[in-house]
Each structure stands twice: as structure tokens, then as C-alpha cells.
Design an enzyme around this catalytic site. Structure first.
Site, PDB file in Angstrom:
ATOM      1  N   GLU A   1      -2.132   8.961  -1.096  1.00 18.08           N
ATOM      2  CA  GLU A   1      -3.148   8.059  -0.566  1.00 18.08           C
ATOM      3  C   GLU A   1      -4.526   8.716  -0.569  1.00 18.08           C
ATOM      4  OE1 GLU A   1      -2.462   7.102   3.569  1.00 18.08           O
ATOM      5  OE2 GLU A   1      -3.739   5.326   3.448  1.00 18.08           O
TER       6      GLU A   1
ATOM      7  N   ASP B   1       0.837  -1.206   0.000  1.00 24.25           N
ATOM      8  CA  ASP B   1       0.000   0.000   0.000  1.00 24.25           C
ATOM      9  C   ASP B   1       0.868   1.249   0.000  1.00 24.25           C
ATOM     10  OD1 ASP B   1       0.930  -0.618   2.576  1.00 24.25           O
ATOM     11  OD2 ASP B   1      -0.735   0.373   3.575  1.00 24.25           O
TER      12      ASP B   1
ATOM     13  N   HIS C   1       1.014   6.092  -2.545  1.00 24.32           N
ATOM     14  CA  HIS C   1       0.013   5.033  -2.510  1.00 24.32           C
ATOM     15  C   HIS C   1      -0.520   4.900  -3.933  1.00 24.32           C
ATOM     16  CE1 HIS C   1      -1.109   3.942   1.628  1.00 24.32           C
ATOM     17  NE2 HIS C   1      -2.242   3.430   1.180  1.00 24.32           N
TER      18      HIS C   1
ATOM     19  N   ASP D   1      -5.819  -2.548  -2.822  1.00 26.98           N
ATOM     20  CA  ASP D   1      -4.941  -1.657  -3.571  1.00 26.98           C
ATOM     21  C   ASP D   1      -4.383  -2.392  -4.795  1.00 26.98           C
ATOM     22  OD1 ASP D   1      -5.095  -1.275  -0.698  1.00 26.98           O
ATOM     23  OD2 ASP D   1      -3.719   0.404  -0.888  1.00 26.98           O
TER      24      ASP D   1
ATOM     25  N   TRP E   1     -11.229  -6.390  -1.298  1.00 28.61           N
ATOM     26  CA  TRP E   1      -9.838  -6.665  -0.910  1.00 28.61           C
ATOM     27  C   TRP E   1      -9.555  -8.151  -1.142  1.00 28.61           C
ATOM     28  CZ3 TRP E   1     -11.572  -2.049  -0.209  1.00 28.61           C
ATOM     29  CH2 TRP E   1     -10.701  -0.997   0.034  1.00 28.61           C
TER      30      TRP E   1
ATOM     31  N   ARG F   1       5.359   4.552   6.116  1.00 27.48           N
ATOM     32  CA  ARG F   1       4.950   4.444   7.525  1.00 27.48           C
ATOM     33  C   ARG F   1       5.028   2.979   7.988  1.00 27.48           C
ATOM     34  NH1 ARG F   1      -0.953   5.908   5.660  1.00 27.48           N
ATOM     35  NH2 ARG F   1      -1.780   3.841   5.249  1.00 27.48           N
ATOM     36  N   ASP F   2       4.619   2.745   9.214  1.00 25.23           N
ATOM     37  CA  ASP F   2       4.738   1.391   9.784  1.00 25.23           C
ATOM     38  C   ASP F   2       3.597   0.501   9.269  1.00 25.23           C
ATOM     39  OD1 ASP F   2       2.720   2.753  11.014  1.00 25.23           O
ATOM     40  OD2 ASP F   2       3.282   2.243  13.070  1.00 25.23           O
ATOM     41  N   GLU F   3       3.530   0.398   7.966  1.00 28.29           N
ATOM     42  CA  GLU F   3       2.465  -0.385   7.350  1.00 28.29           C
ATOM     43  C   GLU F   3       3.081  -1.254   6.266  1.00 28.29           C
ATOM     44  OE1 GLU F   3      -1.205   1.417   7.347  1.00 28.29           O
ATOM     45  OE2 GLU F   3      -2.159  -0.362   6.542  1.00 28.29           O
TER      46      GLU F   3
HETATM   47  C1  BGC Z   1      -3.925   1.042   3.805  1.00 27.08           C
HETATM   48  C2  BGC Z   1      -4.748   0.943   2.569  1.00 27.08           C
HETATM   49  C3  BGC Z   1      -5.558  -0.298   2.723  1.00 27.08           C
HETATM   50  C4  BGC Z   1      -6.483  -0.017   3.866  1.00 27.08           C
HETATM   51  C5  BGC Z   1      -7.568  -0.974   4.100  1.00 27.08           C
HETATM   52  C6  BGC Z   1      -4.839   1.282   4.946  1.00 27.08           C
HETATM   53  O1  BGC Z   1      -4.210   1.495   6.125  1.00 27.08           O
HETATM   54  O2  BGC Z   1      -2.927   1.986   3.688  1.00 27.08           O
HETATM   55  O3  BGC Z   1      -4.169   1.223   1.410  1.00 27.08           O
HETATM   56  O4  BGC Z   1      -6.167  -0.766   1.595  1.00 27.08           O
HETATM   57  O5  BGC Z   1      -5.775   0.267   5.040  1.00 27.08           O
HETATM   58  O6  BGC Z   1      -8.636  -0.235   4.375  1.00 27.08           O
END
Ligand code: BGC
Length: 917
Positions: A769, A486, A790, A499, A554, A490-492
Site C-alpha cells: 500500500e 483495496d 494493495h 484504486d 475516486w 485488515r478490516d477494510e
Molecule cells: C484505502 C485506500 C483508499 C483510501 C481512500 C484507504 O483506507 O485502503 O486504498 O483508496 O482509503 O483514501
């Protein structure tokens, strides 16, 4: 004519391929002056263990013989079982409709080295550093008041072994992998150019290994292998934010590698990880984590450690870990590599001694810096995507991912530092701890990605759209680092499926993502629940059924993404391998929702980040979001419908009928439940009409009305977008398809908030994003979720390429066996040009509206491909090709189509078409 661009499993001469029946592809290089309409009529492929025999067209391993077929991609090897480590050379010749047998291809190289074809051929043990304790450290998220505790392991262990070869080898292959991340070196040099290896998978299910041809790196006499280990995705901090998590797969970093060297007689020497390796636990990489960054202390370097003759007497023996037995697989896609080096476009000094270099591009990777200093000087690099108003670094949106690299100087002259086991999402790098102002040439941004080469180009008369295309391409590469993510900062940084599914078609217009997405499709199966649910991101480092699973739009990526890989590359195998998994998923939605309205799901993000989430003065607070159950049910219909098509394609007619009926029933239910007697779709949103039209949920007679309502819904927003992640691209495509192309152009060309143009006017070099990530006068959106890198709303790339430029796949003739050329001038755009290097070669389009209001179109179609070319012409008589009436032109047949469009059918060749105004 000769076959060229020979590829095996999408790759040029891969080393370490473990596919038992690999597939071969080539293109027919017709060359200039070739006749039009070239089609392959037959091919012959040979596979040989000798390069000379393959060059001469002799297959000592397999000879397909002459096969009457137009197939020039995914020809399946059908010879005897392949042997581990063997080098197989292959060659191909073709027959076409215009000539007899071609010469054998003399394009070098065309071979592959088989990887580990039997698990027993991996002879290496798993080794690691003895002992070493983890310590608790406090880290801070920008969104949490209190610090959080994480565990940090001991410094990156350094492992080494020396070995002797009685003679220089004629062939040497090194296989390496890790639990964690590794860098492997041989005789003082790094092996290969892959980064962050072995890459991200669900390590409980499988761990990738990489193989390298190291014939040129080893020699007669003493040699040395060195390896450094770090946490990587395996043991490092993991997203998706909120709470710190680590050690999901394991805590201890482990390494396994084997080098095989053959001499002229064919005798092999094997050097594999075992208890004889030595280890040093106090090396220069003091800490390394994808989120936190890396600490390198040059004073701890061990010069010469990776070369023979180093004195490792003070090092300890490694431990052999008998407990770990991961399932090993060869990496099938290209490794993550560095693909660009960027120089700062400006350097500022917002505080004394604190410098900020602007790399001019939001990118992913790290900086390489040349620094003079004294022993103990600490140079700190902080990375961010944006600046605050006062010119300092904006790091609020990073949450816990500090992205800080620290280098401690050893005082030994000018040193060049770069991290190895981390990566950052940044445009700006703040540097402190220097003894003077940095010279711009001393800072280099190293951009990394799994997708290092683009396969296409796009440009048009509006430079803002060229910038948009560039922003999309950067965002795609920035977010394809081992898996499609995504965001990269960040911490993701998770493999979010919504996506990926919305962007995958754009991705296939940008680059050859076949191997990358095929690997991700296996990740999806690894994360699939017993009951058939797909996860919302993959890999999915959570126990099954706990969280982030089975969400509409998703989880459906499990159906949509492999389908698009098939459409773009003509890859049937991905569907065969994935078919049972797809079925289990659609069956689960059905079982859980027998009433056909999808209300039982894991989560439902809906049309994420739609207009209702925008915070800006003068923009409506509500009215953008399609109701969540309508959204979900639309995806139920979409997935069932695609599955029916897949079943038909694979010859599973009973299934095809069953899922076809299911899709029809869900569509009927959608209409019954969510469309009222006036044709208003629940919520009356732009998104609702866009998705219903895009997924073909409405009866034919209702489409025009729905399109009108969609246009009204845009007017209700004063001509602005209110769609989110998922529906935006559908709205553009449907506007253009159903007679409102100018409105689509207006939205895409708009510079008014919210729009892509607005972000570009704020300096965006990647896709944001959120539509309102930053708003002039208001500032940044909620720091809890505000990425500037994003790709989801970058799915507009699909519209730019397929609709405005006019190059599109034909789902019924996948892999660009047949291409749809359908340019649509509109808005301010007076010309567009671009190309795509597809499975059969380059497809190129250039169109312009001339001063007389006429339309000119240049098209290049590669051999073994046909095209339908849609021309905005009143009638056939108003069209010329190469200056002669099109009806007299060779290789092209025209037909009057509906609604003032003429369709020309053409084979390969270059066409210069003109339609009178
Ligand atoms: C992400 C998105 C992802 C979503 C799900 C977010 O935190 O960055 O791109 O699809 O969470 O809702």
C-alpha cells in the site's frame, strides 16, 4: 480455418444467463502456415434448442443469415425472447478475405442455459432457521485501546430436504442464492466450485443467484439437498475500519433455491425451498465472519446430512420468511474459485508448540490442514502478512480483522479442516494446538479469486521486473474477490474506486476482467446518489450523502473504468447501459462547481500516499503532494473529456459537443488557475506535471517544458519518486512518451528506497500500500494503515506492458481490433517478451537488442486484427522481415515516421523483424 473459443457474454457456456440479448464472440483460428492479413468478411450465427441442429448449422431459434461484417466479438442475439431454463446451443461460421465459408465451428461446448427470464419463474421461498439469538462479544482492534462489542449469531444453520425422482433426469438445473453466504450440497457433494456465494452486491438493490447444471448429481429414486448458511458480506462485519459495523443490509441469514429436473418426456419436477425443509441449528460451523475467521467443531458434524436417508427427526422445521423479497439477478461474472494450492516453503517454531508456516507468497484464501488429535483438541490458525523481527507473526496491521480459524477435533483419526465462509490475506500462518511438529505436506494454502486465469505473460532481462510483474498479478487476484478491493486483510476490504480506476488498465493487461468489471459497474450505479454523485467505494453500505462519496479521482472511476472496459474488450453495451449515469455525475460536478475549479466535493483524498506521507530518514518531508483543488479540477476535465468521447461513440452528437466544450473550458480553467506564466504547475510537484500531461490538460506548446519540469522535480528528490497512488503511473507514461524513457526505466528498475525494487528486496511478493510499509532500520509504518497487498502502485504494470514490452490498446479501434506495438528498450533492459490473449486471439511480442546494437522484434498478430508496429530504425532500408528487406515482405507496409521511428502496418501473421544498429 474455423471459429474457435466461442464465448457468450465473455463466458464459455454459462449456465443461468439472464441477459435478454446475449452477445457472442469467437476467434478465427488461422493455424500454422496460414497466409498473412486474414480478415473476416462475413459471419453467420445460428442458435438452436438442439445440439445436433446447432452442430449442423441449423438455427431453430435464430439464424443471423450471412452478415457482411468484420465483427467477431459482441454479435448480438436478435431472435425471439429467451425462455427461462432453456438450453440454447449456438454455432458460427465465417467467411474471410482468403477463403470461402469456413466449416461450422465444432468446438465444444457452445451453449448457454437461460436463467430466470421472468421474475415469476423463481418459485422458491426464502427460508431460514427459526429463532436463535445474537450474543454480544468483545473483539479487539490492534489500533484501539478498548475492546469493541459485536454481535455474533447462532451457529451456521444446516438446511435440508429430500425428494424423489421417478426417473433419472435428462437435464437438471439448480438455482441457489442467499441473504448471507451459502454452501449448497446435493447427494453428499458440493454443487459447483463457486465460493462465498452469492457474492457481494448492494443487497438492497439486487442479490445474485447462481445456476448449476446438476444433471450428473441427481438420480432416480431419493435425493437430498443440503445447505449451510453464514453471514458473509450481508450480515458480517464490514469496513472500512474505524468503527465496527454490521447488519447494514440485514441480520437474519436466509436461503432460497430451486431444482428443476426434466425427464425424457419433457415433464419437469420442481423442488424448491418451502416450509417442508428441515433445519439444524447446532452444526459444526460455530461462527464465521470474513474479518474474524471461522470456528469449526468437528464433534458437531452431522455425517450424511446432505444425502438421502439421513434421520432428521430431531431437526426442526424451517421458517418461511415472507418479508424478504430481494430483486434477483444472475451472477454475470465468473464465481470466486480456488485457483492455486501452495505448500509451505519453511516452518519455524518461534515459541514451543507454536509453528509458523511461510507459504512463500502473500495470498488470499485459507489453509487446509490435516490433523491428528483427540476429541476436543483445538487447533488455532492465525494469519498474517509479515513477521516481526523476532520471527513471531505481525498482526498489528490487521486492526479488527483477527483472521483466526479454530478447529476442534473429534478424535476420529486424521481430519482435514478448512473454513468455508471466511477468507484471509496472509503469507504466514501460525498454527498452535497440535500434538507435534506439522509436516509441510499437511498444510496447504488455498488461493481464491474471481480472476482465476491470467490472460497474459511478461518477462524481460531484469529478473527483478519479472518478480514485480508476478507481484502485480498476485495482488490483482488477491484483491478481486467478488469486487475489486483495496486490500484483502485488515478490516477494510472495500471496493475503493480510486484504486480500481488507477489499476483497471493494468487489470485488462493481466486477465479477462470484462465480466467482473461490468458487474462492478452495476455496483457503481447501485451506489450512485439521486443527485448523480458516485460513491468512493461500491457497494456502499452507508446511507446516501452520509460519507465516502463524490471524491475526485475516486468517484471518477464511474467514468474511467467502464471506458477502459470498452477500450480493452470493444464493449459498447457497458457504455450504453451506463451513459445516463455518467452524464448525471459530470452534470453534478458542473452544477456544484460552476466556476469550473472543482472545490465542492464530498471528500478529497488527493494523490493519496504521495511522498509527503513517507517517514524515512533523508527523505523530504514535504514537496510531493499536488494541491488538492488542482488534483480535483484535473479529474473534472478528465471525466468531462471521456464523457464527450463516449457520447460521440454512441452517436449522441449534441451531448458530445456539449461535454467536449465543457472539458475544454475546464482545461483552460486549470491552466488559468494552476499554471503560472513560467509554466510552473501549482506545488511544482512531480505529480502535478504527471497528471497535467497524462490527462492532456496543457496546450501542445507547453508539454515539453512541463516534461522538463517534471524531470527537475525528480532531480529535486535526488532521482527518487514522490508521487502517490494516482500520479505514479502517469509520471512513468509521460516520461517515456516525452523523451525521458531512460529516466522512467531508472525509476522502475531502482532498488533504492522508495521504489518497487526496494519492496522486493525486503521480500515483497505482492504490491504494498505504502512506499514505506516497511523500512530497514525503521520498521513498519503506522499500523493504522499498512497493507502489504494493495494494487494501486501496481499500476506500473500498465507501463511494463504497454511501454516497455510495447503492446497497447488503440482507443479508436477498441477490443484490440487494432493493436499498437511500440516496444521501447531502455535502462538495463536488453530483451522483453510477453503476450495477451485478447478478444481476437493472442498478441505476442518478443524483442531483443542484439550484440551488434541492432533491434530484433518478433510479433504475432491474430486473424481479424491489424497492428501498427513502431520500430526504432533509422530508415526503412535498415529493416528486414524474415531475412528479406521489409519492403519486399508480404502483409506488411512500412512508412517513415517522425523522430527516427519507422511504423509498419501489418495484418495477422507472425513477423520476424530486424533493424540494423
Ligand atoms: C484505502 C485506500 C483508499 C483510501 C481512500 C484507504 O483506507 O485502503 O486504498 O483508496 O482509503 O483514501
Amino acid at each position: 480455418m474455423q471459429p474457435s473459443d466461442l464465448r457468450c457474454e465473455y463466458r464459455v457456456s454459462p449456465v443461468g444467463l439472464d441477459v435478454p440479448r446475449p452477445r457472442f464472440s469467437w476467434i478465427l483460428d488461422a493455424g500454422p502456415g496460414a497466409p498473412r492479413g486474414i480478415v473476416q468478411v462475413a459471419y453467420q450465427v445460428v442458435v438452436s434448442t438442439s445440439r445436433d441442429r446447432a452442430a449442423a448449422g441449423t438455427g431453430d431459434t435464430w439464424d443471423s443469415g450471412r452478415v457482411e461484417s468484420e465483427r467477431s466479438s459482441h454479435v448480438i442475439y436478435d431472435g425471439p425472447p429467451l425462455r427461462s431454463h432453456e438450453t440454447y446451443h449456438w454455432n458460427v461460421r465465417v467467411w474471410t478475405n482468403v477463403a470461402g465459408a469456413s466449416a461450422w465451428s465444432d468446438v465444444e461446448p457452445a451453449w448457454w442455459v437461460a436463467g430466470i427470464m421472468n421474475p415469476g419463474d423463481w418459485r422458491a421461498a426464502w427460508i431460514g432457521a427459526p429463532g436463535g439469538t445474537h450474543r454480544a462479544v468483545e473483539v479487539r482492534s490492534t489500533t484501539k485501546p478498548a475492546p469493541q462489542r459485536v454481535l455474533r449469531g447462532p451457529p451456521s444453520p444446516m438446511l435440508r430436504v429430500e425428494f424423489e425422482l421417478a426417473a433419472a433426469p435428462v437435464k437438471a438445473i439448480l438455482y441457489a442464492t442467499a441473504l448471507g453466504e451459502h454452501e449448497v450440497r446435493l447427494n453428499g457433494r458440493r454443487v459447483g466450485d463457486g465460493l462465498l456465494q452469492p457474492g457481494w452486491t448492494d443487497y438492497h438493490c439486487r442479490v445474485q443467484y447462481q445456476a448449476h447444471d446438476v444433471t450428473g448429481l441427481v438420480h432416480h429414486g431419493m435425493n437430498a439437498i443440503g445447505a449451510m448458511l453464514a453471514d458473509g458480506w450481508y450480515a458480517g462485519l464490514l469496513g472500512p475500519g474505524d468503527a465496527v459495523r454490521q447488519h447494514y443490509w440485514g441480520k437474519e441469514r436466509r436461503f432460497s433455491c430451486q431444482l428443476l429436473a426434466w425427464d425424457v418426456s419433457g415433464a419437469v419436477t420442481v423442488v424448491a425451498t418451502d416450509g417442508s425443509w428441515r433445519c439444524h441449528g447446532d452444526g459444526p460451523v460455530r461462527d464465521a465472519d470474513h474479518f474474524l475467521g471461522e470456528v469449526h467443531d468437528a464433534r458437531k458434524e452431522q455425517p450424511g446430512w446432505d444425502a438421502p436417508g439421513f434421520d432428521d427427526a430431531s431437526w426442526e422445521p424451517v421458517i418461511v420468511d415472507e418479508r424478504v423479497r430481494p430483486r434477483l439477478l444472475a451472477q454475470r461474472d465468473e464465481p470466486v474459485r480456488a485457483f492455486a494450492t501452495l505448500s509451505p516453503v519453511a516452518i519455524t517454531e518461534p515459541a514451543p508448540g507454536v509453528y509458523i508456516a511461510d507459504m512463500g507468497q502473500n495470498m488470499v484464501g485459507w489453509c487446509e490442514t490435516d490433523v491428528d488429535g483427540q476429541a476436543g483438541d483445538e487447533i488455532v490458525l492465525r494469519h498474517g502478512e509479515m513477521l516481526e523481527e523476532d520471527g513471531t507473526l505481525h498482526v498489528d496491521n490487521l486492526r479488527l480483522a483477527a483472521q483466526v480459524d479454530r478447529f476442534v477435533h473429534d478424535g476420529r483419526g486424521r481430519r482435514t479442516f478448512h473454513p468455508r465462509f471466511t477468507f484471509h490475506g496472509f503469507r504466514f500462518v501460525e498454527i498452535s494446538g497440535l500434538r507435534g511438529r506439522p509436516d509441510p505436506s499437511s498444510i496447504r494454502g488455498i488461493a481464491i479469486s474471481s480472476i482465476t486465469t491470467l490472460a497474459s505473460a511478461f518477462s524481460c532481462s531484469n529478473p527483478m521486473l519479472d518478480r514485480l510483474w508476478s507481484n502485480i498479478a498476485w495482488t490483482a487476484r488477491d484483491n478481486m474477490v467478488s469486487i475489486p478491493t483495496d486490500c484483502p486483510q485488515r478490516d477494510e476490504r472495500m471496493g475503493w474506486m480510486g484504486d480500481a480506476q488507477v489499476f483497471v488498465k493494468t487489470a485488462t493487461f493481466l486477465a479477462d476482467v470484462a465480466g467482473f468489471m461490468s458487474k462492478f459497474t452495476v455496483d457503481m450505479r447501485d451506489a450512485q446518489g439521486e443527485d448523480g454523485q458516485y460513491a468512493d467505494f461500491c457497494p456502499h453500505p452507508f446511507p446516501e450523502h452520509v460519507t465516502f462519496v463524490f471524491s475526485p479521482g475516486w468517484a471518477d472511476c464511474g467514468i474511467i473504468l467502464p471506458w477502459q472496459v470498452h477500450v480493452a474488450y470493444g464493449d459498447t453495451r457497458i457504455l450504453e447501459e451506463h451513459y445516463e449515469s455518467m452524464k448525471r455525475y459530470v452534470d453534478l460536478i458542473h452544477e456544484e462547481n460552476p466556476g469550473l475549479v472543482w472545490t465542492h466535493y464530498g471528500g478529497n483524498y488527493g494523490d493519496w500516499l504521495n511522498g509527503d506521507t513517507i517517514k524515512a530518514a533523508g527523505y523530504p518531508a514535504t514537496g510531493g503532494e499536488i494541491p488538492k483543488n488542482a488534483f480535483a479540477t484535473a479529474f473534472f476535465a478528465r471525466s468531462a473529456g471521456l464523457l464527450a468521447r463516449v457520447a460521440r461513440l454512441l452517436g449522441k452528437d449534441t451531448d458530445a459537443d456539449r461535454y467536449g466544450k465543457l472539458a475544454a473550458a475546464v482545461k483552460a480553467k486549470f491552466n488559468e488557475q494552476f499554471v503560472d506564466e513560467h509554466g510552473i504547475i501549482a506545488g511544482n510537484t512531480q505529480a502535478g506535471y504527471a497528471i497535467a500531461l497524462g490527462f492532456d490538460l496543457l496546450p501542445e506548446g507547453a508539454r515539453a517544458g512541463a516534461a522538463r519540469r517534471m524531470v527537475d522535480a525528480i532531480a529535486a528528490y535526488d532521482g527518487r519518486i514522490s508521487t502517490g497512488f494516482i500520479s505514479t503511473i502517469q509520471m512513468l507514461l509521460q516520461l517515456s512518451r516525452l523523451g525521458y524513457h531512460d529516466l522512467a526505466c531508472q525509476l522502475v528498475e531502482s532498488r533504492r528506497f522508495p521504489s518497487w525494487g526496494y519492496t522486493i528486496d525486503q521480500g515483497a511478493t505482492t504490491i504494498w500500500e505504502r512506499w514505506d510499509g516497511y523500512v530497514k532500520g525503521r520498521g513498519f509504518q503506522d499500523k493504522g494503515m499498512n497493507s502489504f497487498n494493495h494494487y494501486s502502485i501496481g499500476a506500473v504494470g500498465e507501463w511494463l506492458f504497454s511501454t516497455l514490452l510495447g503492446i497497447d490498446f488503440d482507443e479508436d479501434a477498441p477490443g484490440m481490433k487494432h493493436v499498437i506495438i511500440k516496444p521501447l528498450p531502455g535502462g538495463s533492459i536488453t530483451w522483453a517478451k510477453g503476450h495477451l490473449d485478447a478478444m481476437h486471439g493472442r498478441i505476442a511480442v518478443a524483442w531483443r537488442v542484439n550484440d551488434a546494437g541492432g533491434f530484433e522484434l518478433d510479433v504475432d498478430i491474430p486473424a481479424n486484427t491489424t497492428a501498427s508496429i513502431h520500430l526504432p530504425a533509422k530508415d526503412v532500408g535498415s529493416i528486414t522481415e524474415g531475412g528479406v528487406p521489409v519492403e519486399q515482405a508480404p502483409g506488411i507496409a512500412v512508412e517513415q515516421g517522425a523522430g527516427g521511428v519507422v511504423v509498419a502496418c501489418a495484418g495477422s501473421g507472425s513477423y520476424r523483424l530486424a533493424c540494423k544498429g
